[in-house]
Design a protein around this motif. Sequence first.
Motif, PDB file in Angstrom:
ATOM      1  N   LEU A   1       1.487  -6.206   9.584  1.00 54.16           N
ATOM      2  CA  LEU A   1       0.013  -5.514   9.873  1.00 54.16           C
ATOM      3  C   LEU A   1       0.138  -5.325  11.624  1.00 54.16           C
ATOM      4  N   GLN A   2       0.643  -6.232  12.228  1.00 54.79           N
ATOM      5  CA  GLN A   2       0.617  -6.065  13.823  1.00 54.79           C
ATOM      6  C   GLN A   2       1.349  -4.731  14.079  1.00 54.79           C
ATOM      7  N   ARG A   3       2.348  -4.249  13.345  1.00 52.20           N
ATOM      8  CA  ARG A   3       3.126  -3.147  13.567  1.00 52.20           C
ATOM      9  C   ARG A   3       2.587  -1.815  13.241  1.00 52.20           C
TER      10      ARG A   3
ATOM     11  N   ASP B   1       1.478 -10.619   8.468  1.00 52.09           N
ATOM     12  CA  ASP B   1       1.201 -10.682   9.801  1.00 52.09           C
ATOM     13  C   ASP B   1       1.913  -9.883  10.643  1.00 52.09           C
ATOM     14  N   ASP B   2       3.229  -9.847  10.651  1.00 55.32           N
ATOM     15  CA  ASP B   2       4.221  -8.940  11.470  1.00 55.32           C
ATOM     16  C   ASP B   2       4.074  -7.601  11.058  1.00 55.32           C
TER      17      ASP B   2
END
Length: 343
Positions: A340-342, A337-338
């Motif tokens: 993908l957010q970046r 998730d981290d």
Amino acid sequence: MEIELTAEQRAFRESCGKLAANLAARWHRGRGPHDIDPPVPDDASWARVVDSGWLAIGLSEENGGAGASVVDLTVLAERLGYHAVAAPVLGAVIAAEQLQTWNAPSGLLQDLTDGGLRLAPALGADLRGLTGTTAGALAWDAAGAEAAVIPATGVAHTLGDALPFADPTRAVRPLGAPSAGLSALTLTAPGDDAAARLGAFALSLLTADLLGTMQAALDAAIDHARTREQFGAPIGSFQAVQQLLADGHVLVEATRSASYHSAWAVDALPGTQALRAARVAKAFASRSAVEVCESAIQVFGGIGMTWEAPAHIWLRRAHAGRSVFGDEHHHQGVIADDDLQRS
């Protein structure tokens, strides 16, 4: 770059191993599920833990500690896992570090390191992490603990009877009413960096405990393979057994590298980076520890399925340690998730 333990850390590892072995020998695992000692150390054993300084080494000097590095603490955690010590050392260390991060009074922290007060960390109902609420909260590694503190409220809660738990060397207990013996604490919430560092700290200790557990299982399996004979030859001469042990060795050494990096990162990197390194290490160790302990039971054969053999203790500790503070699925999901957010 120095990537191995120092001479002082190796000496500390040896001394921790000797005391851990002594403590483990005092715990009776019995001959069945109804003949097993609870994981509550007697007064003499806990006094030795306190006198050893294990509870104090990670705290700052102004709080009665020695200011040791997290690598030093993982050296201790690995030896506790190796000997499957049934004493709530890691729980006490994590609870103390949490309170220090929340700027608890130094007098309270010194009571913890002196053994005058025994607290356990409060985790959420799924045991994935430290909790800020009493709803469904469970005190982990809480054998003999008097209370668990919810730092967000500053309230210490009494603890109920131990619940059924996969790992017989550790106790999980529900939180009860506020403790009459401990007044409410005025604590200061940590910043994001310090909070991330606290998470990395807990994960690093659990990873080291899993490392010790899987190393113990592998060492015992190797010793058994050298001495147990079938068809007139040691079973260690059979390729199938050799492959199991070789695979286990690779997983242990890879976990060791991840564990040391995770521990180093807690002190050397910003909190968010340290937490990511700790998530990677815990995810790898969670899966690997269970695999190595299961393979050890295969090497032991029929005796490995019995209660008298220690193999089930290692496997159950590995399974429980896999879940506590999140298993590989949880941490891999967070990391993904981290990323993908970046992106």
